[in-house]
Write an enzyme that holds these catalytic residues in place. Structure first.
Site, PDB file in Angstrom:
ATOM      1  N   ARG A 178      59.487 -18.433  20.150  1.00  0.00           N
ATOM      2  CA  ARG A 178      60.873 -18.435  19.843  1.00  0.00           C
ATOM      3  C   ARG A 178      61.375 -19.352  18.591  1.00  0.00           C
ATOM      4  O   ARG A 178      61.454 -20.386  18.538  1.00  0.00           O
ATOM      5  CB  ARG A 178      61.856 -18.905  21.131  1.00  0.00           C
ATOM      6  CG  ARG A 178      63.231 -18.708  21.035  1.00  0.00           C
ATOM      7  CD  ARG A 178      63.926 -18.842  22.218  1.00  0.00           C
ATOM      8  NE  ARG A 178      65.478 -18.340  22.282  1.00  0.00           N
ATOM      9  CZ  ARG A 178      66.264 -19.083  21.359  1.00  0.00           C
ATOM     10  NH1 ARG A 178      66.121 -20.092  20.798  1.00  0.00           N
ATOM     11  NH2 ARG A 178      67.359 -18.500  21.155  1.00  0.00           N
TER      12      ARG A 178
ATOM     13  N   GLU B 262      84.871   4.559  18.902  1.00  0.00           N
ATOM     14  CA  GLU B 262      84.170   5.776  19.345  1.00  0.00           C
ATOM     15  C   GLU B 262      83.893   5.388  20.663  1.00  0.00           C
ATOM     16  O   GLU B 262      84.572   4.251  21.305  1.00  0.00           O
ATOM     17  CB  GLU B 262      82.726   5.657  18.776  1.00  0.00           C
ATOM     18  CG  GLU B 262      81.829   4.248  18.767  1.00  0.00           C
ATOM     19  CD  GLU B 262      80.536   4.200  18.256  1.00  0.00           C
ATOM     20  OE1 GLU B 262      79.898   5.194  17.892  1.00  0.00           O
ATOM     21  OE2 GLU B 262      80.173   3.052  17.666  1.00  0.00           O
TER      22      GLU B 262
ATOM     23  N   ARG C 253      67.412   8.656  11.738  1.00  0.00           N
ATOM     24  CA  ARG C 253      68.193   7.369  12.189  1.00  0.00           C
ATOM     25  C   ARG C 253      67.408   6.407  12.427  1.00  0.00           C
ATOM     26  O   ARG C 253      67.639   5.315  12.120  1.00  0.00           O
ATOM     27  CB  ARG C 253      69.362   7.781  13.118  1.00  0.00           C
ATOM     28  CG  ARG C 253      70.311   6.913  13.217  1.00  0.00           C
ATOM     29  CD  ARG C 253      71.588   7.442  14.243  1.00  0.00           C
ATOM     30  NE  ARG C 253      70.899   7.714  15.377  1.00  0.00           N
ATOM     31  CZ  ARG C 253      71.640   8.058  16.530  1.00  0.00           C
ATOM     32  NH1 ARG C 253      72.961   8.539  16.116  1.00  0.00           N
ATOM     33  NH2 ARG C 253      71.188   8.338  17.595  1.00  0.00           N
TER      34      ARG C 253
ATOM     35  N   LEU D  76      78.214   4.193  15.230  1.00  0.00           N
ATOM     36  CA  LEU D  76      77.014   4.574  15.072  1.00  0.00           C
ATOM     37  C   LEU D  76      77.146   6.193  14.630  1.00  0.00           C
ATOM     38  O   LEU D  76      77.933   7.109  15.070  1.00  0.00           O
ATOM     39  CB  LEU D  76      76.350   4.985  16.361  1.00  0.00           C
ATOM     40  CG  LEU D  76      74.974   5.139  16.454  1.00  0.00           C
ATOM     41  CD1 LEU D  76      73.948   4.225  15.705  1.00  0.00           C
ATOM     42  CD2 LEU D  76      74.270   5.944  17.750  1.00  0.00           C
TER      43      LEU D  76
ATOM     44  N   LYS E 141      71.367   1.246  15.166  1.00  0.00           N
ATOM     45  CA  LYS E 141      71.182   1.646  16.589  1.00  0.00           C
ATOM     46  C   LYS E 141      70.159   0.502  17.212  1.00  0.00           C
ATOM     47  O   LYS E 141      69.123   0.665  17.464  1.00  0.00           O
ATOM     48  CB  LYS E 141      70.638   2.895  16.710  1.00  0.00           C
ATOM     49  CG  LYS E 141      70.707   3.399  18.295  1.00  0.00           C
ATOM     50  CD  LYS E 141      70.482   5.016  18.330  1.00  0.00           C
ATOM     51  CE  LYS E 141      70.638   5.598  19.597  1.00  0.00           C
ATOM     52  NZ  LYS E 141      71.868   5.521  20.305  1.00  0.00           N
TER      53      LYS E 141
ATOM     54  N   TYR F 229      66.479   1.454  18.959  1.00  0.00           N
ATOM     55  CA  TYR F 229      65.999   2.383  19.770  1.00  0.00           C
ATOM     56  C   TYR F 229      66.450   3.497  19.337  1.00  0.00           C
ATOM     57  O   TYR F 229      67.276   3.702  18.441  1.00  0.00           O
ATOM     58  CB  TYR F 229      66.559   2.059  21.158  1.00  0.00           C
ATOM     59  CG  TYR F 229      67.954   2.123  21.506  1.00  0.00           C
ATOM     60  CD1 TYR F 229      68.838   1.365  20.778  1.00  0.00           C
ATOM     61  CD2 TYR F 229      68.312   3.562  22.227  1.00  0.00           C
ATOM     62  CE1 TYR F 229      70.329   1.818  21.212  1.00  0.00           C
ATOM     63  CE2 TYR F 229      69.823   3.567  22.274  1.00  0.00           C
ATOM     64  CZ  TYR F 229      70.673   2.752  21.964  1.00  0.00           C
ATOM     65  OH  TYR F 229      71.901   3.061  22.139  1.00  0.00           O
TER      66      TYR F 229
HETATM   67  N1  PMP Z   1      78.012   6.018  19.302  1.00  0.00           N
HETATM   68  C1  PMP Z   1      77.414   5.235  20.147  1.00  0.00           C
HETATM   69  C2  PMP Z   1      77.768   3.660  20.362  1.00  0.00           C
HETATM   70  C3  PMP Z   1      76.153   5.489  20.942  1.00  0.00           C
HETATM   71  O1  PMP Z   1      75.520   4.617  21.938  1.00  0.00           O
HETATM   72  C4  PMP Z   1      75.910   6.940  20.853  1.00  0.00           C
HETATM   73  C5  PMP Z   1      74.512   7.476  21.895  1.00  0.00           C
HETATM   74  N2  PMP Z   1      73.488   6.711  21.435  1.00  0.00           N
HETATM   75  C6  PMP Z   1      76.581   7.630  20.107  1.00  0.00           C
HETATM   76  C7  PMP Z   1      77.766   7.287  19.197  1.00  0.00           C
HETATM   77  C8  PMP Z   1      76.266   9.227  19.983  1.00  0.00           C
HETATM   78  O2  PMP Z   1      75.061   9.428  19.151  1.00  0.00           O
HETATM   79  P1  PMP Z   1      74.164  10.723  19.320  1.00  0.00           P
HETATM   80  O3  PMP Z   1      74.852  11.756  19.254  1.00  0.00           O
HETATM   81  O4  PMP Z   1      73.011  10.383  18.229  1.00  0.00           O
HETATM   82  O5  PMP Z   1      73.449  10.524  20.764  1.00  0.00           O
END
Ligand code: PMP
Length: 288
Positions: free
Chosen positions: A100, A179, A52, A204, A147, A33
């Protein structure tokens, strides 16, 4: 009246959107996503988000559901049909529909859905007052750079943080902060450097992170990409998180420890202002 959403090739009222119970996104979390923020009727950093989006698909060998130009057209159409001036546009692509089986057949047509969420993104109470983050074990898999919609780790971590009286959580792996549960973690060191972990498969690669690091460079702020521990974070002079939907949000408490005087710090507030200025007028910000 509800929203108009995009579901597998058609714009339909949200009540009429349907996908199969055999969709691999539903059965296996076999989907990716992306979320782009909209403010003042314009998308923020959408090129970074679509880059991304393409990388996530490539990592899972899922083809692009439509060419990139068409995708941008769908985003614009959703904004127009839903009269969205502030909020987010969500895109999701799953590998497709098949009976499945862990093994997927070749040549599946991906399922592509998209929708808008109207909400206030700028000048929120969290941005004005800061948030408290809990510290939680990072229970996710080893490819956090993709993602994927497989977000159960974060769902549980956020829920637990909320139950413990925090607004959100920072995740910890091998004694280091990875994070935020849905954001990039930053601290500001005693000598005024903006510090965040380098990109790797453990996090991410945030689009807002990249935008903020560019703003640091453009405004002559020192920054460093290095992993840091919960103890270092708790002794930082300021802390904040970034994400597409929270912009730059101050962190005023990490675990039990209050950061600074418990109010958003001055450097964080400056970065907030730079980010908002660039979001509202990208061309002026680039030439300033
Ligand atoms: N880390 C994680 C685990 C996230 O889910 C997100 C937001 N989707 C981010 C970092 C921040 O990414 P972005 O700045 O691209 O929204």
């Amino acid at each position: 009246m509800g929203r108009i959403v995009y579901c597998d090739g058609r714009f339909v009222p949200e009540e009429e959107a349907r996908i199969s119970i055999f969709d691999r996104g539903f059965l296996f979390g076999d989907a990716i996503y992306e979320v782009t923020a909209v403010i003042g009727g314009g998308m923020i950093d959408n090129d970074l988000h679509l880059d991304r989006f393409e990388r996530s698909l490539a990592a899972l060998s899922i083809p692009m559901p439509v060419p990139r130009a068409e995708l941008e057209g769908i985003q614009a159409e959703l904004m127009a049909r839903n009269d969205l001036s502030e909020g987010t546009i969500y895109l999701q692509v799953s590998r497709g529909v098949a009976d499945r089986d862990f093994l997927y057949p070749e040549g599946l047509a991906p399922t592509f859905i998209a929708f808008t969420q109207a909400r206030k993104l700028a000048d929120t109470p969290a941005q004005r007052n800061g948030i408290a983050v809990d510290l939680a074990k990072d229970v996710r898999w080893a490819r956090c750079d993709i993602k994927t919609s497989m977000l159960l780790g974060q769902v549980l971590i956020k829920h637990q943080a909320r139950a413990r009286g925090y607004n959100d959580a920072w995740m910890v792996s091998d004694g280091l902060i990875t994070e935020g549960s849905s954001s990039t973690a930053f601290i500001i060191t005693g000598d005024g450097r903006v510090l965040t972990r380098p990109n790797s498969q453990s996090t991410l690669p945030g689009c807002t992170r990249m935008a903020v690091l560019r703003l640091c460079a453009g405004h002559g702020l020192q920054f460093e990409e290095r992993a840091f521990s919960p103890a270092e974070a708790q002794s930082a002079v300021e802390a904040f998180v970034t994400s597409a939907s929270s912009f730059v949000t101050p962190v005023v408490k990490i675990g039990e420890v209050v950061i600074g005087n418990g109010r958003p710090g001055p450097l964080t507030s400056r970065l907030q202002a730079y980010y908002l200025e660039a979001a509202l007028d990208p061309e002026a910000a680039a030439s300033s």
